[in-house]
Design an enzyme around this catalytic site. Structure first.
Site, short mmCIF file in Angstrom:
data_model
loop_
_atom_site.label_atom_id
_atom_site.label_comp_id
_atom_site.label_asym_id
_atom_site.label_seq_id
_atom_site.Cartn_x
_atom_site.Cartn_y
_atom_site.Cartn_z
N ASP A 1 0.84 -1.19 0.00
CA ASP A 1 0.00 0.00 0.00
C ASP A 1 0.87 1.24 0.00
OD1 ASP A 1 -2.40 1.75 0.72
OD2 ASP A 1 -3.28 -0.24 0.90
N HIS B 1 -3.98 5.81 3.47
CA HIS B 1 -4.69 4.65 2.93
C HIS B 1 -4.17 3.35 3.53
CE1 HIS B 1 -5.80 1.62 -0.16
NE2 HIS B 1 -6.85 2.38 -0.36
N SER C 1 -11.26 -0.97 -1.23
CA SER C 1 -10.01 -0.95 -0.48
C SER C 1 -10.24 -1.25 0.98
CB SER C 1 -9.33 0.42 -0.60
OG SER C 1 -8.73 0.59 -1.83
#
Length: 591
Positions: A205, A260, A504
């Site tokens: 990520d 994220h 996600s």
């Protein structure tokens, strides 16, 4: 997913009606074919060759006026420099070459050291050099001087007794409808299996804030790696990753400047420690295997490096909430594309598949977000988002089912669609009878089928303090300025959490459940426990809760005014795959 998946996960996307959707395309592939260096007038390429074709590919590179800098025999490609797009197209004429993808210089292991001559023998590219490792250690030491980080680290040492938290649930557990949906609660899976510290879950990520109070206890710093280097500007001089914050523009392994990756890691394995929330598998080890830039781009070379490292390091499960840039859909023979573009996309398809195969053969279970394009992946017709890099180069092109979203549609990958709090397929989630393997909570601000309102319909997980401050989601005093951010304090120290939506956010729930299965059924292996990915896959499907298609056979989404058709039975269909993942059933199944 991050950038690529309609920015639903990764680079948080704010939709007027649907709220914040995590950027759905964390997969940013290598830069465009023919991405020439302004100074040299040349480009760097990843040249993928077929079985037994290394020598012929090297000859083709030389004949085209290029030079080979390195060879990765593990994945079958050559890092080469050559004179622009014409060079790439000429290589494509060689029967030994199956793909040619332009490479941006991101990460420490892009090529061999300066001065190395053309490769004539297979050379295994190092994961990192001792010089890079030393620089990383220096960066980590420097980062600990950051006041905010020091404050967060201090709070970890002031954790209250865990006994009461384990019984009652974490302070913010009341906001975790997602965990209740899959049975990850004190009276559910936590009472049976929280996951073993010997199980390694890799987060490919944008990075992981390894000093966040609700991640630090499970963060494996020694095994974590960063395969990207931040780029302040793009080739046109526009801001990309922002100013360099550390030496050589290389962030330490416990830094996430996007948020994220931290959110994903928290959903998988935030510990039960009396702070904030708990993840699906609160007892596992979290490994940052960074392949995404601060801007949310996932270029091909870092993705290949990350997957290869996962296989070599003994990682058990990886979560991939991204797609490889710059193409949302990769089409090796699309007549709407130039020959150079076709070669680039063929290189992405081939290279990522080889890296996935390499990792899976070494015991890595591969979990991917399906995508946030609100598209039937079994019948795609238009791609309006590609190429996503360089910025502003997107064009509309006609596509078909031969075009692939990578890695979600790659072989050996378990792809996960997203549902909202009512278990309705999230309006943004991609779907498809051949593409959807499982479903999991991903959040959906437009899902009115429950009593939840607004951002509470999304997924709450840890967020880095400095990212929220940079995005002005908290003020100078640390107070949230948006309902999407929650502050939780104890003993004078605070940690932050953010609501996000996207596939996600769905896939890490599946990754956490996979980690529980490895914890329960794995055997001693390299550095911990190991369980064949094929068995993990079978157990995931067997323990999933079957969900039938809507009674009408379709669901109409008022937000996007689209109708998505669900095909298949309760045992397997295009919206939910084999069903909704279940932490409780994974923790109690007899295997």
């Amino acid at each position: 997913m991050v950038r690529g998946y309609k920015r639903l996960a990764g680079a948080a996307v704010s939709l007027a009606v649907a709220g914040t959707l995590a950027a759905a395309s964390l997969v940013t592939g290598a830069g465009p074919v023919g991405a020439e260096s302004p100074a040299a007038g040349k480009g760097e390429y990843l040249v993928f060759y077929g079985a037994g074709g290394q020598a012929e590919a090297l000859r083709a590179i030389s004949a085209g006026g290029g030079a080979a800098a390195a060879v990765d025999a593990k994945l079958g490609y050559i890092v080469a420099e050559g004179p622009g797009t014409a060079f790439a197209e000429a290589l494509g004429a060689s029967p030994a070459v199956v793909g040619v993808t332009g490479n941006r210089r991101i990460g420490a292991a892009t090529a061999l050291a300066a001065g190395a001559g053309p490769a004539t023998e297979p050379v295994s590219l190092p994961v990192s050099s001792s010089q890079d490792a030393a620089a990383s250690r220096q960066d980590e030491a420097a980062s600990r001087q950051d006041a905010g980080a020091a404050s967060e680290a201090a709070s970890v040492r002031r954790v209250p007794s865990r006994g009461s938290a384990a019984r009652r649930g974490e302070p913010l557990s009341g906001r975790q409808w997602d965990m209740r949906m899959i049975g990850a609660t004190p009276s559910g899976s936590y009472a049976k299996s929280r996951g073993s510290k010997r199980v390694l879950v890799g987060i490919i990520d944008t990075g992981v804030d390894g000093r966040h109070p609700d991640i630090a206890a499970n963060f494996n710093r020694s095994l974590s790696r960063n395969f990207v280097t931040d780029h302040p500007k793009d080739p046109n001089g526009r801001s990309l990753d922002g100013p360099c914050e550390y030496k050589r523009c290389k962030d330490p392994v416990d830094v996430d400047d996007d948020g994220h990756g931290t959110h994903v890691a928290s959903t998988i394995g935030s510990p039960i420690n009396g702070i904030g929330i708990a993840g699906v598998a609160p007892g596992v080890s979290l490994v940052n295997i960074r392949a995404g830039t601060d801007a949310g781009f996932f270029f091909l070379k870092p993705v290949l490096d990350a997957l290869t490292y996962a296989g070599d390091a003994g990682v058990d499960v990886v979560n991939m909430s991204f797609f490889v840039d710059p193409w949302t859909f990769n089409c090796a023979r699309n007549p709407a594309d130039s020959r150079a573009d076709q070669l680039q996309q063929a290189g992405i398809i081939t290279g990522v598949q080889r890296a996935l195969d390499y990792a899976r053969a070494r015991g890595v279970t591969l979990i991917s977000a399906l995508g946030n394009g609100s598209t039937d992946l079994g019948d795609p017709t238009v791609d309006k988002e590609s190429p996503g890099y360089p910025l502003g180069k997107q064009r509309q092109r006609t596509i078909d089912n031969s075009c692939l979203n990578v890695p979600a549609e790659s072989r050996g990958v378990i792809s996960v669609s997203a549902v909202g709090p009512s278990k309705r397929k999230a309006w943004y989630s991609d779907y498809g009878t051949e593409q959807t393997d499982l479903s999991a909570p991903g959040g959906d601000p437009s899902d009115t089928g429950s009593s939840l309102k607004g951002t509470a319909r999304e997924i709450l997980a840890a967020a880095p303090t400095r990212v929220l401050r940079k995005q002005k989601l908290i003020d100078a005093a640390g107070k949230p300025t948006s309902s999407s951010v929650v502050r939780e304090c104890h003993h004078g120290s605070c940690s932050y959490y953010q609501y996000l939506s996207g596939t996600s956010m769905a896939s890490p729930h599946a990754a956490g459940v996979a980690a529980i299965l490895v914890s329960r059924f794995g055997k001693p292996g390299k550095g911990g426990l190991t369980l064949a990915p094929s068995r993990v896959e079978r157990l995931l499907y067997a323990t999933a809760i079957p969900v039938s298609c809507p009674a009408s056979g379709s669901t109409t989404y008022s937000v996007s005014e689209e109708t998505h058709t669900c095909s298949g039975s309760a045992a397997m269909n295009g919206f939910y795959g084999h069903g909704l993942v279940s932490a409780y059933r994974a923790a109690t199944t007899k295997g």
